[in-house]
Scaffold this motif. Structure first.
Motif, PDB file in Angstrom:
ATOM      1  N   GLY A 188      22.162   3.535 -21.041  1.00 44.00           N
ATOM      2  CA  GLY A 188      21.207   2.624 -20.842  1.00 44.00           C
ATOM      3  C   GLY A 188      19.710   3.128 -20.415  1.00 44.00           C
ATOM      4  N   ILE A 189      19.813   4.320 -20.001  1.00 45.11           N
ATOM      5  CA  ILE A 189      18.588   4.995 -19.798  1.00 45.11           C
ATOM      6  C   ILE A 189      17.803   5.375 -21.191  1.00 45.11           C
ATOM      7  CG2 ILE A 189      17.221   6.976 -18.854  1.00 45.11           C
ATOM      8  CD1 ILE A 189      19.293   7.161 -16.565  1.00 45.11           C
ATOM      9  N   ALA A 190      18.556   5.952 -22.099  1.00 47.05           N
ATOM     10  CA  ALA A 190      18.116   6.192 -23.165  1.00 47.05           C
ATOM     11  C   ALA A 190      17.558   4.980 -24.003  1.00 47.05           C
ATOM     12  CB  ALA A 190      19.179   6.930 -24.032  1.00 47.05           C
ATOM     13  N   ALA A 191      18.292   3.612 -23.814  1.00 52.82           N
ATOM     14  CA  ALA A 191      18.186   2.873 -24.556  1.00 52.82           C
ATOM     15  C   ALA A 191      16.670   2.077 -24.080  1.00 52.82           C
ATOM     16  CB  ALA A 191      19.078   1.647 -24.185  1.00 52.82           C
ATOM     17  N   ARG A 192      16.412   2.181 -22.813  1.00 56.47           N
ATOM     18  CA  ARG A 192      15.107   1.775 -22.114  1.00 56.47           C
ATOM     19  C   ARG A 192      13.870   2.702 -22.682  1.00 56.47           C
ATOM     20  NH1 ARG A 192      15.823   1.172 -15.536  1.00 56.47           N
ATOM     21  NH2 ARG A 192      13.545   0.987 -15.678  1.00 56.47           N
ATOM     22  N   ILE A 193      13.959   3.770 -23.048  1.00 58.61           N
ATOM     23  CA  ILE A 193      13.154   4.552 -23.710  1.00 58.61           C
ATOM     24  C   ILE A 193      13.019   4.319 -25.294  1.00 58.61           C
ATOM     25  CG2 ILE A 193      12.355   7.048 -24.332  1.00 58.61           C
ATOM     26  CD1 ILE A 193      12.177   6.439 -21.615  1.00 58.61           C
ATOM     27  N   ALA A 194      14.234   4.112 -25.914  1.00 55.63           N
ATOM     28  CA  ALA A 194      14.109   4.010 -27.278  1.00 55.63           C
ATOM     29  C   ALA A 194      13.791   2.332 -27.501  1.00 55.63           C
ATOM     30  CB  ALA A 194      15.614   4.141 -27.891  1.00 55.63           C
ATOM     31  N   ALA A 195      13.658   1.650 -26.469  1.00 51.18           N
ATOM     32  CA  ALA A 195      13.139   0.191 -26.839  1.00 51.18           C
ATOM     33  C   ALA A 195      11.609   0.230 -26.982  1.00 51.18           C
ATOM     34  CB  ALA A 195      13.528  -0.624 -25.833  1.00 51.18           C
ATOM     35  N   LEU A 196      10.950   1.276 -26.738  1.00 54.68           N
ATOM     36  CA  LEU A 196       9.372   1.406 -26.587  1.00 54.68           C
ATOM     37  C   LEU A 196       8.833   1.853 -28.044  1.00 54.68           C
ATOM     38  CD1 LEU A 196       8.814   2.631 -23.213  1.00 54.68           C
ATOM     39  CD2 LEU A 196       9.200   0.153 -23.995  1.00 54.68           C
ATOM     40  N   GLY A 198       0.750  -1.168   0.068  1.00 57.32           N
ATOM     41  CA  GLY A 198       0.133  -0.086   0.069  1.00 57.32           C
ATOM     42  C   GLY A 198       0.825   1.167  -0.140  1.00 57.32           C
ATOM     43  N   GLY A 199       0.257   2.482   0.167  1.00 56.01           N
ATOM     44  CA  GLY A 199       0.929   3.789   0.220  1.00 56.01           C
ATOM     45  C   GLY A 199       1.213   4.487  -1.251  1.00 56.01           C
ATOM     46  N   ASP A 200       1.948   5.338  -1.063  1.00 58.31           N
ATOM     47  CA  ASP A 200       1.809   6.063  -2.261  1.00 58.31           C
ATOM     48  C   ASP A 200       2.980   5.223  -3.596  1.00 58.31           C
ATOM     49  OD1 ASP A 200       0.463   8.117  -1.372  1.00 58.31           O
ATOM     50  OD2 ASP A 200       2.107   9.192  -0.716  1.00 58.31           O
ATOM     51  N   GLY A 201       2.776   5.648  -4.621  1.00 58.22           N
ATOM     52  CA  GLY A 201       3.723   4.923  -5.629  1.00 58.22           C
ATOM     53  C   GLY A 201       2.929   4.622  -6.736  1.00 58.22           C
ATOM     54  N   MET A 202       3.300   3.978  -7.758  1.00 63.44           N
ATOM     55  CA  MET A 202       2.709   3.616  -9.012  1.00 63.44           C
ATOM     56  C   MET A 202       2.378   2.090  -8.936  1.00 63.44           C
ATOM     57  SD  MET A 202       4.157   4.096 -12.805  1.00 63.44           S
ATOM     58  CE  MET A 202       5.371   2.837 -12.897  1.00 63.44           C
ATOM     59  N   ALA A 203       0.870   1.810  -9.194  1.00 61.69           N
ATOM     60  CA  ALA A 203       0.586   0.363  -9.004  1.00 61.69           C
ATOM     61  C   ALA A 203       1.238  -0.466 -10.059  1.00 61.69           C
ATOM     62  CB  ALA A 203      -0.905   0.542  -9.158  1.00 61.69           C
ATOM     63  N   LEU A 204       1.220  -1.745  -9.683  1.00 66.72           N
ATOM     64  CA  LEU A 204       1.719  -2.629 -10.501  1.00 66.72           C
ATOM     65  C   LEU A 204       1.084  -2.974 -11.800  1.00 66.72           C
ATOM     66  CD1 LEU A 204       4.044  -4.961 -10.707  1.00 66.72           C
ATOM     67  CD2 LEU A 204       2.486  -6.551  -9.371  1.00 66.72           C
ATOM     68  N   ASP A 205      -0.222  -2.671 -11.987  1.00 64.25           N
ATOM     69  CA  ASP A 205      -1.015  -2.694 -13.271  1.00 64.25           C
ATOM     70  C   ASP A 205      -0.706  -1.751 -14.232  1.00 64.25           C
ATOM     71  OD1 ASP A 205      -2.341  -0.870 -11.539  1.00 64.25           O
ATOM     72  OD2 ASP A 205      -4.344  -1.467 -12.559  1.00 64.25           O
ATOM     73  N   LEU A 206      -0.235  -0.578 -13.469  1.00 60.55           N
ATOM     74  CA  LEU A 206       0.352   0.318 -14.345  1.00 60.55           C
ATOM     75  C   LEU A 206       1.822  -0.031 -15.230  1.00 60.55           C
ATOM     76  CD1 LEU A 206      -0.460   3.657 -12.615  1.00 60.55           C
ATOM     77  CD2 LEU A 206      -1.762   2.699 -14.416  1.00 60.55           C
ATOM     78  N   ALA A 207       2.026   0.727 -16.409  1.00 61.56           N
ATOM     79  CA  ALA A 207       3.247   0.536 -17.167  1.00 61.56           C
ATOM     80  C   ALA A 207       4.493   0.616 -16.311  1.00 61.56           C
ATOM     81  CB  ALA A 207       3.283   1.286 -18.507  1.00 61.56           C
ATOM     82  N   PRO A 208       5.668  -0.026 -16.545  1.00 58.25           N
ATOM     83  CA  PRO A 208       6.986   0.367 -16.092  1.00 58.25           C
ATOM     84  C   PRO A 208       7.111   1.633 -16.158  1.00 58.25           C
ATOM     85  CG  PRO A 208       6.869  -1.957 -17.473  1.00 58.25           C
ATOM     86  CD  PRO A 208       5.716  -1.319 -17.480  1.00 58.25           C
ATOM     87  N   PRO A 209       8.190   2.361 -15.275  1.00 60.68           N
ATOM     88  CA  PRO A 209       8.125   3.663 -15.541  1.00 60.68           C
ATOM     89  C   PRO A 209       8.732   4.366 -16.679  1.00 60.68           C
ATOM     90  CG  PRO A 209       9.938   2.689 -14.107  1.00 60.68           C
ATOM     91  CD  PRO A 209       8.959   1.701 -14.627  1.00 60.68           C
ATOM     92  N   GLU A 210       9.493   3.659 -17.507  1.00 64.25           N
ATOM     93  CA  GLU A 210       9.778   4.299 -19.062  1.00 64.25           C
ATOM     94  C   GLU A 210       8.300   4.446 -19.920  1.00 64.25           C
ATOM     95  OE1 GLU A 210      11.728   0.112 -18.818  1.00 64.25           O
ATOM     96  OE2 GLU A 210      11.210   1.542 -17.428  1.00 64.25           O
ATOM     97  N   TRP A 211       7.567   3.237 -19.744  1.00 64.72           N
ATOM     98  CA  TRP A 211       6.338   3.307 -20.437  1.00 64.72           C
ATOM     99  C   TRP A 211       5.599   4.492 -20.157  1.00 64.72           C
ATOM    100  CZ3 TRP A 211       4.148  -0.422 -23.982  1.00 64.72           C
ATOM    101  CH2 TRP A 211       4.899  -1.327 -24.223  1.00 64.72           C
ATOM    102  N   ALA A 212       5.491   4.535 -18.769  1.00 65.08           N
ATOM    103  CA  ALA A 212       4.511   5.771 -18.102  1.00 65.08           C
ATOM    104  C   ALA A 212       5.123   7.289 -18.441  1.00 65.08           C
ATOM    105  CB  ALA A 212       4.315   5.602 -16.640  1.00 65.08           C
ATOM    106  N   LEU A 213       6.421   7.440 -18.386  1.00 67.43           N
ATOM    107  CA  LEU A 213       7.213   8.620 -18.832  1.00 67.43           C
ATOM    108  C   LEU A 213       6.917   8.892 -20.402  1.00 67.43           C
ATOM    109  CD1 LEU A 213       8.710  11.084 -18.132  1.00 67.43           C
ATOM    110  CD2 LEU A 213      10.680   9.709 -18.639  1.00 67.43           C
ATOM    111  N   LEU A 214       7.084   7.942 -21.168  1.00 57.85           N
ATOM    112  CA  LEU A 214       6.729   8.200 -22.639  1.00 57.85           C
ATOM    113  C   LEU A 214       5.446   8.455 -22.847  1.00 57.85           C
ATOM    114  CD1 LEU A 214       7.903   7.757 -25.590  1.00 57.85           C
ATOM    115  CD2 LEU A 214       7.169   5.506 -25.532  1.00 57.85           C
TER     116      LEU A 214
END
Length: 286
Positions: free
Chosen positions: A147-155, A111-127
Protein backbone atom coordinates in the motif's frame (compact mmCIF):
# COMPACT_ATOMS: atom_id res chain seq x y z
CA UNK A 1 -26.20 26.26 10.21
CA UNK A 2 -24.81 26.22 6.67
CA UNK A 3 -25.99 23.40 4.41
CA UNK A 4 -23.41 20.74 3.72
CA UNK A 5 -20.99 21.39 0.87
CA UNK A 6 -20.81 18.26 -1.32
CA UNK A 7 -17.55 16.70 -2.47
CA UNK A 8 -18.13 14.00 -5.09
CA UNK A 9 -15.77 11.07 -5.52
CA UNK A 10 -15.66 8.17 -7.97
CA UNK A 11 -16.28 4.71 -6.54
CA UNK A 12 -12.63 4.09 -5.73
CA UNK A 13 -11.29 3.83 -2.16
CA UNK A 14 -8.00 5.48 -3.18
CA UNK A 15 -9.82 8.79 -3.69
CA UNK A 16 -11.07 8.97 -0.10
CA UNK A 17 -7.91 10.03 1.83
CA UNK A 18 -7.29 13.06 -0.39
CA UNK A 19 -10.96 14.00 -0.20
CA UNK A 20 -10.77 13.83 3.59
CA UNK A 21 -7.86 16.26 3.49
CA UNK A 22 -9.87 18.66 1.30
CA UNK A 23 -12.88 18.23 3.58
CA UNK A 24 -10.75 19.00 6.64
CA UNK A 25 -9.67 22.29 5.07
CA UNK A 26 -13.22 23.36 4.23
CA UNK A 27 -14.54 22.36 7.65
CA UNK A 28 -11.79 24.38 9.35
CA UNK A 29 -13.14 27.33 7.33
CA UNK A 30 -16.50 26.78 9.03
CA UNK A 31 -18.40 25.01 6.26
CA UNK A 32 -19.90 21.55 6.92
CA UNK A 33 -18.99 19.00 4.25
CA UNK A 34 -20.62 15.87 2.83
CA UNK A 35 -18.53 13.27 0.97
CA UNK A 36 -20.49 11.38 -1.70
CA UNK A 37 -19.35 8.37 -3.72
CA UNK A 38 -21.02 8.13 -7.11
CA UNK A 39 -20.67 6.78 -10.65
CA UNK A 40 -22.08 9.90 -12.29
CA UNK A 41 -22.26 13.50 -11.13
CA UNK A 42 -25.72 14.96 -10.32
CA UNK A 43 -26.35 17.34 -13.22
CA UNK A 44 -29.74 18.35 -11.78
CA UNK A 45 -27.92 20.12 -8.94
CA UNK A 46 -24.51 21.41 -10.01
CA UNK A 47 -22.83 22.51 -6.83
CA UNK A 48 -19.86 21.40 -4.81
CA UNK A 49 -16.61 19.95 -6.13
CA UNK A 50 -15.90 16.73 -8.00
CA UNK A 51 -12.54 15.00 -7.49
CA UNK A 52 -11.49 12.46 -10.09
CA UNK A 53 -12.78 10.93 -13.32
CA UNK A 54 -16.50 10.61 -14.05
CA UNK A 55 -18.30 9.50 -17.23
CA UNK A 56 -20.29 12.76 -17.35
CA UNK A 57 -17.46 15.07 -16.25
CA UNK A 58 -17.69 17.20 -19.42
CA UNK A 59 -21.41 17.79 -18.90
CA UNK A 60 -20.77 18.66 -15.23
CA UNK A 61 -18.23 21.29 -16.20
CA UNK A 62 -20.44 22.67 -18.98
CA UNK A 63 -23.20 23.16 -16.41
CA UNK A 64 -20.83 25.11 -14.17
CA UNK A 65 -19.59 22.37 -11.87
CA UNK A 66 -16.05 22.42 -10.54
CA UNK A 67 -13.93 19.39 -11.47
CA UNK A 68 -10.49 19.09 -9.88
CA UNK A 69 -7.73 16.58 -10.53
CA UNK A 70 -6.87 14.70 -7.32
CA UNK A 71 -3.34 14.14 -8.68
CA UNK A 72 -2.70 17.89 -8.96
CA UNK A 73 -2.35 18.96 -5.34
CA UNK A 74 -0.97 22.41 -6.27
CA UNK A 75 -4.19 23.26 -8.11
CA UNK A 76 -6.29 21.81 -5.30
CA UNK A 77 -4.46 23.93 -2.72
CA UNK A 78 -4.83 27.00 -4.96
CA UNK A 79 -8.58 26.42 -5.19
CA UNK A 80 -8.89 25.93 -1.44
CA UNK A 81 -6.84 29.05 -0.65
CA UNK A 82 -8.99 31.12 -3.01
CA UNK A 83 -12.41 29.89 -1.87
CA UNK A 84 -11.89 28.73 1.71
CA UNK A 85 -9.64 31.21 3.46
CA UNK A 86 -8.11 30.17 6.78
CA UNK A 87 -6.69 32.77 9.14
CA UNK A 88 -4.42 30.13 10.67
CA UNK A 89 -3.24 27.12 8.71
CA UNK A 90 -3.72 23.83 10.59
CA UNK A 91 -0.75 21.50 10.77
CA UNK A 92 -0.57 17.76 10.75
CA UNK A 93 1.48 15.60 13.04
CA UNK A 94 2.14 11.99 12.21
CA UNK A 95 1.32 9.70 15.08
CA UNK A 96 -1.11 7.31 16.68
CA UNK A 97 -4.61 7.87 15.37
CA UNK A 98 -7.19 9.16 17.85
CA UNK A 99 -10.71 7.86 17.26
CA UNK A 100 -11.97 11.24 16.04
CA UNK A 101 -9.02 12.10 13.76
CA UNK A 102 -10.24 13.21 10.30
CA UNK A 103 -7.57 11.18 8.50
CA UNK A 104 -5.82 8.07 9.81
CA UNK A 105 -2.22 8.73 10.75
CA UNK A 106 -2.49 12.50 10.47
CA UNK A 107 -3.55 14.53 13.50
CA UNK A 108 -4.66 18.07 12.69
CA UNK A 109 -3.93 20.82 15.19
CA UNK A 110 -4.05 24.60 15.27
CA UNK A 111 -0.35 25.15 15.77
CA UNK A 112 2.97 23.64 16.68
CA UNK A 113 5.45 21.71 14.62
CA UNK A 114 4.38 19.67 11.63
CA UNK A 115 3.43 20.00 8.02
CA UNK A 116 0.91 22.73 7.17
CA UNK A 117 -2.35 21.72 5.54
CA UNK A 118 -1.64 23.78 2.41
CA UNK A 119 1.41 21.65 1.69
CA UNK A 120 1.02 18.44 -0.25
CA UNK A 121 0.13 15.15 1.45
CA UNK A 122 3.18 13.30 2.83
CA UNK A 123 3.74 11.10 -0.22
CA UNK A 124 3.70 14.17 -2.48
CA UNK A 125 6.20 16.01 -0.28
CA UNK A 126 8.49 12.96 -0.05
CA UNK A 127 8.39 12.49 -3.83
CA UNK A 128 9.31 16.12 -4.38
CA UNK A 129 12.16 15.99 -1.87
CA UNK A 130 13.68 12.77 -3.22
CA UNK A 131 13.24 13.66 -6.88
CA UNK A 132 15.04 16.98 -6.44
CA UNK A 133 18.08 15.11 -5.08
CA UNK A 134 18.02 12.11 -7.37
CA UNK A 135 17.40 9.68 -4.50
CA UNK A 136 15.46 6.43 -4.88
CA UNK A 137 13.14 4.64 -2.46
CA UNK A 138 12.51 0.96 -1.72
CA UNK A 139 9.67 -0.25 0.51
CA UNK A 140 9.53 -3.47 2.52
CA UNK A 141 5.92 -4.11 3.52
CA UNK A 142 4.20 -6.85 5.45
CA UNK A 143 0.83 -5.77 6.90
CA UNK A 144 0.41 -2.90 4.40
CA UNK A 145 1.03 -5.36 1.51
CA UNK A 146 2.36 -2.81 -0.97
CA UNK A 147 0.00 0.00 0.00
CA UNK A 148 2.83 2.43 0.73
CA UNK A 149 4.50 1.81 -2.63
CA UNK A 150 1.10 2.20 -4.31
CA UNK A 151 0.63 5.64 -2.73
CA UNK A 152 3.95 6.77 -4.21
CA UNK A 153 3.28 5.10 -7.58
CA UNK A 154 -0.09 6.88 -7.89
CA UNK A 155 1.71 10.20 -8.32
CA UNK A 156 3.07 11.62 -11.59
CA UNK A 157 6.87 11.43 -11.63
CA UNK A 158 7.04 8.51 -9.22
CA UNK A 159 9.20 6.46 -11.60
CA UNK A 160 12.13 8.75 -10.80
CA UNK A 161 11.92 7.90 -7.08
CA UNK A 162 10.25 4.55 -6.47
CA UNK A 163 12.80 1.89 -7.36
CA UNK A 164 10.99 -1.15 -6.04
CA UNK A 165 8.67 -2.50 -3.40
CA UNK A 166 8.89 -5.78 -1.52
CA UNK A 167 5.64 -7.36 -0.31
CA UNK A 168 6.87 -9.81 2.31
CA UNK A 169 3.72 -11.04 4.00
CA UNK A 170 5.11 -14.36 5.19
CA UNK A 171 8.16 -15.02 7.34
CA UNK A 172 9.64 -17.05 4.50
CA UNK A 173 9.38 -14.07 2.15
CA UNK A 174 11.08 -11.84 4.70
CA UNK A 175 14.00 -14.27 4.83
CA UNK A 176 14.21 -14.99 1.10
CA UNK A 177 13.69 -11.49 -0.30
CA UNK A 178 15.19 -9.24 2.38
CA UNK A 179 17.63 -11.46 4.25
CA UNK A 180 15.85 -11.29 7.61
CA UNK A 181 17.44 -13.89 9.87
CA UNK A 182 15.31 -16.85 10.87
CA UNK A 183 16.62 -16.56 14.41
CA UNK A 184 15.45 -12.94 14.63
CA UNK A 185 11.98 -13.98 13.57
CA UNK A 186 11.95 -16.87 16.01
CA UNK A 187 13.15 -14.88 19.00
CA UNK A 188 11.32 -11.58 18.47
CA UNK A 189 8.41 -12.41 16.15
CA UNK A 190 7.54 -10.85 12.81
CA UNK A 191 5.95 -7.81 14.49
CA UNK A 192 9.05 -6.43 16.15
CA UNK A 193 11.50 -3.60 15.69
CA UNK A 194 14.30 -6.13 15.36
CA UNK A 195 12.68 -7.70 12.31
CA UNK A 196 11.72 -4.33 10.81
CA UNK A 197 15.32 -3.18 11.25
CA UNK A 198 16.53 -6.15 9.20
CA UNK A 199 13.81 -5.47 6.62
CA UNK A 200 15.21 -1.94 6.31
CA UNK A 201 18.70 -3.35 5.79
CA UNK A 202 17.41 -5.56 2.98
CA UNK A 203 15.59 -2.71 1.26
CA UNK A 204 18.57 -0.36 1.56
CA UNK A 205 20.66 -2.77 -0.50
CA UNK A 206 18.61 -1.57 -3.47
CA UNK A 207 17.97 2.14 -2.86
CA UNK A 208 19.03 5.30 -1.03
CA UNK A 209 15.91 5.45 1.15
CA UNK A 210 13.76 2.73 2.70
CA UNK A 211 10.52 2.20 4.57
CA UNK A 212 9.66 -1.04 6.38
CA UNK A 213 6.41 -2.06 8.08
CA UNK A 214 5.20 -5.15 9.94
CA UNK A 215 2.10 -5.28 12.09
CA UNK A 216 -1.29 -6.69 13.08
CA UNK A 217 -3.96 -4.97 11.00
CA UNK A 218 -6.80 -7.09 12.40
CA UNK A 219 -9.46 -8.04 13.04
CA UNK A 220 -7.61 -11.12 14.36
CA UNK A 221 -3.97 -11.90 14.97
CA UNK A 222 -3.49 -10.32 18.39
CA UNK A 223 -0.98 -11.95 20.74
CA UNK A 224 -0.09 -11.15 24.36
CA UNK A 225 1.57 -7.74 24.47
CA UNK A 226 0.68 -7.02 20.83
CA UNK A 227 -2.99 -6.09 20.40
CA UNK A 228 -4.70 -5.52 17.08
CA UNK A 229 -3.43 -2.28 15.60
CA UNK A 230 0.17 -2.83 16.75
CA UNK A 231 2.57 -1.90 13.96
CA UNK A 232 6.37 -1.76 13.95
CA UNK A 233 7.67 0.81 11.50
CA UNK A 234 11.06 1.87 10.27
CA UNK A 235 12.39 4.49 7.88
CA UNK A 236 15.97 5.12 6.90
CA UNK A 237 18.52 6.71 4.63
CA UNK A 238 21.94 5.18 4.16
CA UNK A 239 23.36 6.88 7.26
CA UNK A 240 20.44 7.22 9.67
CA UNK A 241 17.28 5.41 10.67
CA UNK A 242 14.37 5.41 13.08
CA UNK A 243 12.29 2.54 14.43
CA UNK A 244 8.96 2.81 16.23
CA UNK A 245 6.20 0.61 17.57
CA UNK A 246 2.74 2.19 17.58
CA UNK A 247 -0.82 1.01 18.12
CA UNK A 248 -3.42 2.46 15.76
CA UNK A 249 -7.17 2.68 16.24
CA UNK A 250 -9.76 1.69 13.67
CA UNK A 251 -10.52 -1.14 11.28
CA UNK A 252 -8.10 -3.02 9.04
CA UNK A 253 -7.99 -0.34 6.34
CA UNK A 254 -7.53 2.45 8.89
CA UNK A 255 -4.59 0.65 10.53
CA UNK A 256 -2.93 0.01 7.18
CA UNK A 257 -3.42 3.57 5.95
CA UNK A 258 -2.33 5.12 9.24
CA UNK A 259 0.84 3.01 9.26
CA UNK A 260 1.63 4.22 5.75
CA UNK A 261 1.07 7.87 6.65
CA UNK A 262 3.28 7.61 9.72
CA UNK A 263 6.05 5.82 7.82
CA UNK A 264 6.05 8.24 4.89
CA UNK A 265 5.80 11.26 7.19
CA UNK A 266 8.51 9.84 9.46
CA UNK A 267 10.94 9.42 6.57
CA UNK A 268 10.15 12.90 5.33
CA UNK A 269 10.77 14.33 8.80
CA UNK A 270 14.04 12.41 9.17
CA UNK A 271 15.35 13.73 5.87
CA UNK A 272 14.34 17.36 6.31
CA UNK A 273 15.57 17.51 9.91
CA UNK A 274 18.95 16.10 8.91
CA UNK A 275 19.30 18.71 6.19
CA UNK A 276 17.94 21.61 8.25
CA UNK A 277 18.33 20.59 11.91
CA UNK A 278 17.22 23.97 13.24
CA UNK A 279 14.31 24.44 10.87
CA UNK A 280 10.86 22.91 11.25
CA UNK A 281 9.32 20.64 8.67
CA UNK A 282 6.96 23.32 7.32
CA UNK A 283 9.70 25.89 6.79
CA UNK A 284 12.11 23.44 5.19
CA UNK A 285 9.50 22.43 2.60
CA UNK A 286 8.03 25.83 1.97
Amino acid sequence: MNSEFPIYLPLRPAALPLAQRVATWIEWAGQPVRLSLCRELPLHSVQGVALGDFANAAAWQSAGGILLDPLDWSRLAEYLCRHWFLTAMPRTRFGVTPVDAPLPGEIWSGGGDGMALDLAPPEWALLRWAESRGWQLATAESCTAGGIAARIAALPGSSAVLRQGFVVYSNAAKEEMLGVAGKTLQVHGAVSEEVVGEMLDGALRHADLAIAVSGIAGPGGAVPGKPVGTVCLGWASRNQRELRTLCFAGDRWAVQYAAGSVAIGGLLGLLTESEHPKIGLYESLG
